[in-house]
Scaffold this motif. Structure first.
Motif, short mmCIF file in Angstrom:
data_model
loop_
_atom_site.label_atom_id
_atom_site.label_comp_id
_atom_site.label_asym_id
_atom_site.label_seq_id
_atom_site.Cartn_x
_atom_site.Cartn_y
_atom_site.Cartn_z
N SER A 8 -14.66 -1.23 9.02
CA SER A 8 -14.64 -2.66 8.72
C SER A 8 -13.73 -3.00 7.55
CB SER A 8 -16.06 -3.15 8.42
OG SER A 8 -16.91 -2.94 9.53
N CYS A 9 -12.94 -2.03 7.09
CA CYS A 9 -11.97 -2.24 6.01
C CYS A 9 -12.62 -2.55 4.67
CB CYS A 9 -10.98 -3.36 6.38
SG CYS A 9 -9.59 -3.54 5.24
N TYR A 10 -13.82 -2.03 4.45
CA TYR A 10 -14.42 -2.15 3.13
C TYR A 10 -13.80 -1.11 2.20
CZ TYR A 10 -17.88 -5.22 5.28
OH TYR A 10 -18.49 -6.25 5.95
N LEU A 11 -13.88 -1.37 0.92
CA LEU A 11 -13.25 -0.47 -0.05
C LEU A 11 -13.90 0.92 0.05
CD1 LEU A 11 -12.80 -2.80 -3.15
CD2 LEU A 11 -11.30 -2.44 -1.19
N VAL B 82 -3.35 3.14 -7.75
CA VAL B 82 -3.02 2.16 -6.71
C VAL B 82 -3.08 2.88 -5.37
CG1 VAL B 82 -1.31 0.52 -5.84
CG2 VAL B 82 -1.52 0.92 -8.30
N TYR B 83 -3.92 2.40 -4.46
CA TYR B 83 -4.14 3.05 -3.18
C TYR B 83 -3.52 2.25 -2.04
CZ TYR B 83 -7.65 5.47 -5.99
OH TYR B 83 -8.29 6.18 -6.97
N THR B 84 -3.06 2.97 -1.02
CA THR B 84 -2.49 2.31 0.15
C THR B 84 -3.56 1.56 0.93
OG1 THR B 84 -0.79 4.01 0.36
CG2 THR B 84 -1.25 2.69 2.31
N TYR B 85 -4.67 2.23 1.21
CA TYR B 85 -5.71 1.66 2.08
C TYR B 85 -6.31 0.39 1.48
CZ TYR B 85 -10.15 1.20 4.53
OH TYR B 85 -11.22 0.72 5.24
N ALA B 86 -6.24 -0.69 2.24
CA ALA B 86 -6.84 -1.98 1.87
C ALA B 86 -6.30 -2.52 0.54
CB ALA B 86 -8.37 -1.87 1.82
N SER B 87 -5.11 -2.05 0.14
CA SER B 87 -4.51 -2.48 -1.14
C SER B 87 -5.50 -2.32 -2.29
CB SER B 87 -4.03 -3.94 -1.04
OG SER B 87 -3.00 -4.06 -0.10
N THR B 88 -6.25 -1.24 -2.26
CA THR B 88 -7.27 -0.96 -3.27
C THR B 88 -6.62 -0.50 -4.57
OG1 THR B 88 -8.65 -0.15 -1.45
CG2 THR B 88 -9.39 0.35 -3.68
N ASN B 89 -7.26 -0.78 -5.68
CA ASN B 89 -6.82 -0.20 -6.94
C ASN B 89 -8.02 -0.02 -7.85
OD1 ASN B 89 -7.10 -2.62 -8.78
ND2 ASN B 89 -5.65 -3.45 -7.27
N ARG B 90 -7.86 0.79 -8.87
CA ARG B 90 -8.88 0.91 -9.91
C ARG B 90 -8.19 1.18 -11.24
NH1 ARG B 90 -11.78 6.81 -10.41
NH2 ARG B 90 -10.18 8.06 -9.38
N LEU B 91 -8.74 0.60 -12.27
CA LEU B 91 -8.22 0.80 -13.62
C LEU B 91 -9.17 1.74 -14.35
CD1 LEU B 91 -5.90 -0.19 -15.48
CD2 LEU B 91 -7.52 -1.89 -16.38
N VAL B 92 -8.64 2.90 -14.77
CA VAL B 92 -9.44 3.86 -15.51
C VAL B 92 -9.37 3.50 -16.99
CG1 VAL B 92 -9.75 6.29 -16.13
CG2 VAL B 92 -9.06 5.66 -13.79
N ASN B 93 -10.51 3.12 -17.54
CA ASN B 93 -10.58 2.76 -18.95
C ASN B 93 -10.50 4.03 -19.80
OD1 ASN B 93 -11.39 1.50 -21.48
ND2 ASN B 93 -13.42 2.37 -21.08
N MET B 94 -9.51 4.09 -20.70
CA MET B 94 -9.32 5.26 -21.54
C MET B 94 -9.80 5.02 -22.98
SD MET B 94 -8.13 7.55 -19.49
CE MET B 94 -7.48 8.82 -20.58
N GLN C 173 7.21 5.34 -1.89
CA GLN C 173 6.60 4.14 -2.43
C GLN C 173 5.27 3.91 -1.73
OE1 GLN C 173 8.50 0.32 -1.12
NE2 GLN C 173 10.01 1.69 -0.14
N ILE C 174 4.44 3.08 -2.33
CA ILE C 174 3.16 2.70 -1.73
C ILE C 174 3.41 1.49 -0.84
CG2 ILE C 174 0.84 1.84 -2.19
CD1 ILE C 174 1.23 4.75 -2.91
N LEU C 175 3.18 1.66 0.45
CA LEU C 175 3.34 0.58 1.41
C LEU C 175 2.00 -0.10 1.65
CD1 LEU C 175 5.68 2.41 3.96
CD2 LEU C 175 6.34 0.89 2.08
N GLU C 176 2.05 -1.37 1.97
CA GLU C 176 0.81 -2.12 2.17
C GLU C 176 0.11 -1.70 3.46
OE1 GLU C 176 1.68 -6.27 2.11
OE2 GLU C 176 1.54 -6.41 -0.08
N PHE C 177 -1.20 -1.54 3.37
CA PHE C 177 -2.03 -1.40 4.56
C PHE C 177 -3.23 -2.33 4.37
CE2 PHE C 177 -5.35 0.90 7.11
CZ PHE C 177 -4.83 0.56 8.35
N LYS C 178 -2.94 -3.62 4.50
CA LYS C 178 -4.00 -4.63 4.37
C LYS C 178 -4.70 -4.73 5.72
CE LYS C 178 -1.79 -7.22 0.64
NZ LYS C 178 -1.30 -8.52 0.16
N CYS C 179 -5.83 -4.06 5.82
CA CYS C 179 -6.46 -3.89 7.13
C CYS C 179 -7.39 -5.03 7.53
CB CYS C 179 -7.23 -2.56 7.17
SG CYS C 179 -8.28 -2.26 5.74
N VAL C 180 -7.63 -5.99 6.65
CA VAL C 180 -8.54 -7.09 6.98
C VAL C 180 -8.14 -7.81 8.28
CG1 VAL C 180 -9.41 -9.33 6.24
CG2 VAL C 180 -9.33 -7.43 4.63
#
Length: 271
Positions: A114-117, A142-154, A247-254
């Motif tokens: 269902s294209c959830y993160l 920065v992830y390809t799948y579902a244009s996901t990303n996460r910021l790691v707090n340092m 490069q990271i290509l878009e995979f916006k699966c919604v």
């Protein structure tokens, strides 16, 4: 649909990563400094090369039940376990029964359908590349799948204010290893397509260790007293994409799942 929208990080990225090459234009080895602020430079586009997204445990090749029309396209490739020790996930009895139920209900039961993160650690070993953007402070994945990303707090660890699909990641350096601890999950993600799962009590401790210029050793230790009888660890190499145009290509699966998710809400067509 907010779950599927990419968080706007333009201002943050411009401030925190001003010294980093822009997405899709990784510097060549000759132009890439070995260290940033005294720490290993792990900037780049990376990818796992294994069958972990199908099943973290060892599995044989088999046909997907109910997809016989696809022939060999509808088959699960064989894969080796990426789990340390005996290669098995140490489920509690009730959690093992839930795993079996999830497996029997695939693909509908898998949030990936269902294209959830994807959550952590699954985002790392999905069959898509991801990019690490490292500056002098926080580190962006920065992830390809579902244009996901996460910021790691340092910086000082942040307590997650709410439970989410990707959780809250806090990082630190242990010598040349990036250690990332993530908590605050909503318990709705799966670890693979085989129904392996966790609860909202999950804590994931990842370790990214440079082994060579184009190779990271990745491990993730999972702790969840509601699901597992003990902590357990997955281990795998990550490989850098070295092609000049990587490069990271878009995979916006919604758009690909809207009919699956919302078809029952369609208005009847006029006769």
């Amino acid at each position: 649909m907010q779950l599927h929208k990419k968080i706007a990080l333009t201002v943050v990225a411009a401030a925190a990563f001003s010294a980093v090459p822009s997405f899709g234009q990784p510097s060549g080895a000759a132009n890439r400094p070995a260290r940033i602020g005294g720490q290993p430079n792990i900037n780049g586009i990376w990818q796992a090369m294994n069958g972990a997204n199908w099943n973290l445990e060892a599995h044989s090749a088999e046909a997907l039940k109910g997809f016989w029309e696809l022939g060999s396209l509808g088959a699960i490739p064989a894969g080796q376990s990426v789990i340390d020790g005996d290669g098995k996930i140490p489920y509690l009895p009730e959690a093992l029964a839930q795993r079996d139920e999830n497996r029997a209900g695939w693909p509908k039961s898998d949030p990936e359908t269902s294209c959830y993160l994807p959550g952590i650690p699954r985002a790392t070993y999905m069959p898509f590349p991801f990019q690490i953007v490292q500056g002098g402070g926080n580190i962006l994945f920065v992830y390809t799948y579902a244009s996901t990303n996460r910021l790691v707090n340092m910086g000082e660890p942040i307590v997650p204010p709410v439970d989410t699909w990707m959780g809250q990641s806090n990082g630190r350096w242990d010598a040349d290893t990036l250690v990332v601890e993530t908590t605050g999950f909503n318990g709705m993600t799966h670890l693979d397509r085989a129904g392996n799962h966790h609860s909202s009590a999950l804590k994931v401790t990842e370790r990214f260790t440079p082994v060579s210029e184009n190779h990271l050793q990745y491990s993730a230790t999972l702790e969840d007293a509601n699901t597992y009888s003990r902590a357990w660890t997955i281990n795998m190499p990550l490989y850098r994409h070295i092609e000049p145009n990587a490069q990271i290509l878009e995979f916006k699966c919604v758009p690909f799942v809207e009919e699956l998710l919302y078809k029952d809400l369609e208005l009847p067509q006029p006769q």
